[in-house]
Design an enzyme around this catalytic site. Structure first.
Site, PDB file in Angstrom:
ATOM      1  N   LYS A 150      62.224  60.525   7.815  1.00 11.86           N
ATOM      2  CA  LYS A 150      62.647  61.114   9.237  1.00 11.86           C
ATOM      3  C   LYS A 150      62.907  60.302  10.772  1.00 11.86           C
ATOM      4  O   LYS A 150      64.365  60.319  10.925  1.00 11.86           O
ATOM      5  CB  LYS A 150      61.357  61.318   9.740  1.00 11.86           C
ATOM      6  CG  LYS A 150      61.386  61.782  11.475  1.00 11.86           C
ATOM      7  CD  LYS A 150      59.766  61.518  12.151  1.00 11.86           C
ATOM      8  CE  LYS A 150      59.012  60.902  13.012  1.00 11.86           C
ATOM      9  NZ  LYS A 150      59.679  60.117  13.750  1.00 11.86           N
ATOM     10  N   ASN A 151      62.384  58.528  10.322  1.00 11.86           N
ATOM     11  CA  ASN A 151      62.936  57.835  11.216  1.00 11.86           C
ATOM     12  C   ASN A 151      64.458  57.329  10.721  1.00 11.86           C
ATOM     13  O   ASN A 151      65.482  56.086  10.948  1.00 11.86           O
ATOM     14  CB  ASN A 151      62.026  56.238  11.060  1.00 11.86           C
ATOM     15  CG  ASN A 151      61.338  56.985  11.977  1.00 11.86           C
ATOM     16  OD1 ASN A 151      61.083  58.346  12.229  1.00 11.86           O
ATOM     17  ND2 ASN A 151      59.665  56.747  11.837  1.00 11.86           N
ATOM     18  N   CYS A 163      53.952  58.118  24.992  1.00 13.08           N
ATOM     19  CA  CYS A 163      53.866  59.239  24.561  1.00 13.08           C
ATOM     20  C   CYS A 163      51.734  58.804  24.232  1.00 13.08           C
ATOM     21  O   CYS A 163      51.537  58.135  24.620  1.00 13.08           O
ATOM     22  CB  CYS A 163      54.867  58.937  23.306  1.00 13.08           C
ATOM     23  SG  CYS A 163      53.709  58.003  21.680  1.00 13.08           S
ATOM     24  N   ARG A 206      55.437  53.299  25.321  1.00 16.42           N
ATOM     25  CA  ARG A 206      57.549  52.758  24.502  1.00 16.42           C
ATOM     26  C   ARG A 206      58.381  52.485  25.567  1.00 16.42           C
ATOM     27  O   ARG A 206      59.307  53.379  25.841  1.00 16.42           O
ATOM     28  CB  ARG A 206      57.235  54.295  23.891  1.00 16.42           C
ATOM     29  CG  ARG A 206      56.052  54.987  22.913  1.00 16.42           C
ATOM     30  CD  ARG A 206      56.234  54.305  21.501  1.00 16.42           C
ATOM     31  NE  ARG A 206      57.146  53.903  20.992  1.00 16.42           N
ATOM     32  CZ  ARG A 206      57.365  55.251  20.197  1.00 16.42           C
ATOM     33  NH1 ARG A 206      55.943  56.245  19.930  1.00 16.42           N
ATOM     34  NH2 ARG A 206      58.289  55.319  19.350  1.00 16.42           N
ATOM     35  N   ASP A 243      52.858  52.743  11.255  1.00 16.36           N
ATOM     36  CA  ASP A 243      52.824  54.005  10.395  1.00 16.36           C
ATOM     37  C   ASP A 243      52.053  54.817   9.451  1.00 16.36           C
ATOM     38  O   ASP A 243      52.191  55.906   9.568  1.00 16.36           O
ATOM     39  CB  ASP A 243      54.788  54.601  10.448  1.00 16.36           C
ATOM     40  CG  ASP A 243      55.023  54.457  11.198  1.00 16.36           C
ATOM     41  OD1 ASP A 243      56.898  54.828  11.599  1.00 16.36           O
ATOM     42  OD2 ASP A 243      54.881  54.319  12.812  1.00 16.36           O
ATOM     43  N   ARG A 298      56.036  67.076  12.793  1.00 14.57           N
ATOM     44  CA  ARG A 298      57.306  66.750  13.384  1.00 14.57           C
ATOM     45  C   ARG A 298      57.688  65.771  12.021  1.00 14.57           C
ATOM     46  O   ARG A 298      59.147  65.441  12.503  1.00 14.57           O
ATOM     47  CB  ARG A 298      56.842  65.482  14.671  1.00 14.57           C
ATOM     48  CG  ARG A 298      56.619  66.314  15.673  1.00 14.57           C
ATOM     49  CD  ARG A 298      56.235  65.113  17.321  1.00 14.57           C
ATOM     50  NE  ARG A 298      57.945  64.640  17.262  1.00 14.57           N
ATOM     51  CZ  ARG A 298      57.281  64.307  18.434  1.00 14.57           C
ATOM     52  NH1 ARG A 298      56.336  63.868  19.200  1.00 14.57           N
ATOM     53  NH2 ARG A 298      58.224  63.649  18.832  1.00 14.57           N
TER      54      ARG A 298
HETATM   55  C1  EPZ Z   1      60.144  53.372  15.494  1.00 14.34           C
HETATM   56  O1  EPZ Z   1      59.669  53.612  17.033  1.00 14.34           O
HETATM   57  C2  EPZ Z   1      59.618  54.267  14.735  1.00 14.34           C
HETATM   58  N1  EPZ Z   1      60.209  55.709  15.634  1.00 14.34           N
HETATM   59  C3  EPZ Z   1      58.445  54.699  14.978  1.00 14.34           C
HETATM   60  O2  EPZ Z   1      58.230  55.464  14.335  1.00 14.34           O
HETATM   61  C4  EPZ Z   1      57.661  53.433  14.643  1.00 14.34           C
HETATM   62  O3  EPZ Z   1      56.432  53.514  14.253  1.00 14.34           O
HETATM   63  C5  EPZ Z   1      58.399  52.501  15.305  1.00 14.34           C
HETATM   64  O4  EPZ Z   1      60.029  52.408  15.496  1.00 14.34           O
HETATM   65  C6  EPZ Z   1      58.139  50.204  14.570  1.00 14.34           C
HETATM   66  O5  EPZ Z   1      58.122  50.826  13.689  1.00 14.34           O
HETATM   67  C7  EPZ Z   1      61.451  56.489  14.819  1.00 14.34           C
HETATM   68  O6  EPZ Z   1      62.584  55.322  13.763  1.00 14.34           O
HETATM   69  C8  EPZ Z   1      62.223  57.749  15.748  1.00 14.34           C
HETATM   70  P1  EPZ Z   1      59.994  49.582  18.225  1.00 14.34           P
HETATM   71  P2  EPZ Z   1      60.592  52.640  18.221  1.00 14.34           P
HETATM   72  O7  EPZ Z   1      61.428  49.902  19.328  1.00 14.34           O
HETATM   73  O8  EPZ Z   1      61.931  52.392  17.751  1.00 14.34           O
HETATM   74  C9  EPZ Z   1      57.956  47.859  21.829  1.00 14.34           C
HETATM   75  C10 EPZ Z   1      55.944  57.852  13.159  1.00 14.34           C
HETATM   76  O9  EPZ Z   1      55.209  58.050  13.089  1.00 14.34           O
HETATM   77  N2  EPZ Z   1      59.898  47.829  22.936  1.00 14.34           N
HETATM   78  O10 EPZ Z   1      60.020  49.091  16.909  1.00 14.34           O
HETATM   79  O11 EPZ Z   1      60.452  53.750  19.158  1.00 14.34           O
HETATM   80  C11 EPZ Z   1      57.350  48.751  21.513  1.00 14.34           C
HETATM   81  O12 EPZ Z   1      56.741  48.925  23.159  1.00 14.34           O
HETATM   82  C12 EPZ Z   1      56.902  56.853  14.681  1.00 14.34           C
HETATM   83  O13 EPZ Z   1      57.088  58.023  12.485  1.00 14.34           O
HETATM   84  C13 EPZ Z   1      59.412  47.068  23.987  1.00 14.34           C
HETATM   85  O14 EPZ Z   1      59.196  46.665  24.246  1.00 14.34           O
HETATM   86  O15 EPZ Z   1      59.883  51.771  18.123  1.00 14.34           O
HETATM   87  C14 EPZ Z   1      56.650  48.719  20.791  1.00 14.34           C
HETATM   88  O16 EPZ Z   1      55.446  47.628  21.145  1.00 14.34           O
HETATM   89  C15 EPZ Z   1      55.896  56.402  15.360  1.00 14.34           C
HETATM   90  N3  EPZ Z   1      61.010  46.854  24.820  1.00 14.34           N
HETATM   91  C16 EPZ Z   1      57.183  47.630  20.030  1.00 14.34           C
HETATM   92  O17 EPZ Z   1      58.576  47.085  20.831  1.00 14.34           O
HETATM   93  C17 EPZ Z   1      61.909  48.103  23.685  1.00 14.34           C
HETATM   94  O18 EPZ Z   1      62.033  48.728  24.942  1.00 14.34           O
HETATM   95  C18 EPZ Z   1      57.933  48.563  17.828  1.00 14.34           C
HETATM   96  O19 EPZ Z   1      58.938  49.671  19.147  1.00 14.34           O
HETATM   97  C19 EPZ Z   1      61.473  48.394  22.765  1.00 14.34           C
HETATM   98  C20 EPZ Z   1      60.339  48.576  21.967  1.00 14.34           C
END
Ligand code: EPZ
Length: 418
Positions: free
Chosen positions: A22-23, A116, A121, A305, A397
């Site tokens: 998915k990701n 969410c 996020r 995850d 999802r």
């Molecule tokens: C991706 O989300 C995945 N989703 C998530 O999978 C996964 O848990 C996550 O990466 C971490 O591996 C998809 O790929 C669609 P991040 P993403 O940006 O990109 C902070 C699932 O269950 N952050 O790496 O949103 C944020 O708050 C989902 O499949 C900022 O502070 O994750 C978090 O604490 C859930 N500012 C951390 O970084 C930003 O601009 C990780 O977020 C962006 C992120």
């Protein structure tokens, strides 16, 4: 409301094929909108999030055809550059379309994704990086109004190795003027898969999978044919299903190198694991031991995850396991539901202390987010008696036909639509 009805207590035995990730497929579908031609994507999983992404592609003017696990996208003529807020709210990860739309249309209007169930996020890293690449971004009436004559390559350092921010910068950089270097980039395998796809449509991306990625801007992109990598989180979930029920499951097509952190912990807990070039097999040894402490970290650390599925497993292991959730601030929503099934878990801030119990008992529980929902299904498979898991739209999802996969391994599980 749809729910799963599960009669637990039976060891699972069987063989499953790894579904497409998915990701990985979500950013790759977004990238396909830049290709100015036809992209044929194989091993595309049948998920609610993929359905939503296809709607976004069609609203941008792409022609999309779906045949089984193959999706064909024709982005020869793009007519839109807007993602409505209701679609963004339904799937906040659509924010990664921003880089792709700006590359294709030089302007974009996307609803603010918002938070969410697992956390706020924020997208500050996305916005800061795109502004550095020359994008003007105004936040008006819940929308990001973005304009940019020509994206400019530059050096971007990420304060946190955000997966989504890394993907958005890559998508914005592929046709930018000059070269972009991302330092402290996310290293997840899905980033590497996206880079492989981008290079197949004519981009010049180097270093994906490491913390330094360079993208040299090109003039044009074209169509291609591509197969999505296997989903490492779904594969690990089903391996845990074998361990928590005392059975044996083989996942064909899974990639062991994508799951080193989890596989080593599963072995520590008592699993027998065999890997070869065609997949992975997990066999329960009959005993299940605790893991002293599990800390979620960016890849290649232990993935957030798979935290909740591991917590379901730890709930019935001998001894006490401590979980520390370092990535998302609200990712213990499954704890109350596991406690309803008899688990002994205490949450203190970002830590959860799990004292293993002999057996869980069936109960009516509710999923509040995707991976927490999968954890409840695992707990129900192991529990004594009948459980119902509601809120399964969340699970759909990320897991393709979860009840079909588990039933073919001997689980007594069915979907009830009420
Ligand atoms: C991706 O989300 C995945 N989703 C998530 O999978 C996964 O848990 C996550 O990466 C971490 O591996 C998809 O790929 C669609 P991040 P993403 O940006 O990109 C902070 C699932 O269950 N952050 O790496 O949103 C944020 O708050 C989902 O499949 C900022 O502070 O994750 C978090 O604490 C859930 N500012 C951390 O970084 C930003 O601009 C990780 O977020 C962006 C992120």
């Amino acid at each position: 409301m749809n729910k799963l009805v599960i009669d637990g207590g039976k060891p699972l035995y069987g063989e499953l094929r790894a579904q497409g990730a998915k990701n990985a497929v979500l950013p790759i579908l977004a990238a396909a909108s830049m290709a100015e031609g036809e992209c044929i994507i194989h091993n595309c999983p049948g998920l609610r999030d993929v359905e939503k992404t296809v709607i976004i592609l069609e609203r941008l003017g792409c022609k999309v055809k779906r045949e089984g696990n193959t999706v064909t996208i024709d982005s020869s003529v793009l007519t839109g550059c807007r993602i409505d807020e209701e679609l963004m709210r339904e799937m906040r990860s659509s924010i990664i379309f921003l880089g792709a739309i700006l590359t294709a249309c030089a302007k974009a209007e996307v609803g603010m994704p918002g938070g969410c169930p697992i956390g706020l996020r924020p997208i500050d890293l996305h916005i800061k990086s795109l502004k550095k690449m020359g994008v003007s971004i105004a936040e008006e009436h819940g929308y990001l109004q973005c304009r940019c004559e020509r994206l400019k390559g530059c050096d971007v350092h990420l304060d946190f190795p955000s997966v989504g921010a890394t993907e958005n910068i890559m998508l914005a950089a592929v046709k930018a003027e000059g070269t972009t270097t991302i330092t402290n980039a996310a290293r997840e395998p899905e980033i590497y898969d996206l880079a492989c796809f981008l290079n197949k449509i004519g981009a010049k991306v180097k270093g994906a999978g490491s913390s330094v990625i360079t993208i040299e801007g090109v003039e044009k992109l074209h169509g291609t044919e591509y197969a999505i990598m296997p989903d490492r989180i779904v594969a690990q979930t089903y391996l845990i299903a074998a361990l928590i029920t005392g059975g044996r499951i083989r996942i064909c097509g899974a990639e062991p190198s994508h799951m080193r952190a989890a596989l080593s912990l599963l072995s520590e807990m008592g699993a027998g694991i065999k890997e070869d070039e065609t997949g992975i097999e997990l066999k329960s040894s009959g005993t299940l031991k605790n893991v002293h402490i599990i800390r979620t970290m960016p890849y290649p650390g232990f993935p957030t995850d798979i935290q909740s599925p591991f917590m379901a497993l730890a709930s019935v292991a001998e001894g006490t396991s401590v979980f520390v959730e370092n990535i998302f601030e609200n990712r213990f929503r499954h704890v109350d539901e596991l406690v309803r099934m008899g688990a002994d878990i205490k949450v203190e801030g970002r830590s959860a202390v799990v004292r293993g119990v002999k057996r869980l008992c069936g109960a009516n529980v509710e999923a509040y987010e995707l991976r927490g929902g999968a954890a409840l299904v695992l707990a129900a498979l192991s529990a004594e008696g009948r459980s119902t898991v509601s809120g399964i739209d969340y699970i759909d999802r990320g897991y393709e036909d979860i009840e079909g996969c588990l039933a073919c391994c001997g689980a007594e599980i069915c979907r009830v639509c009420t």
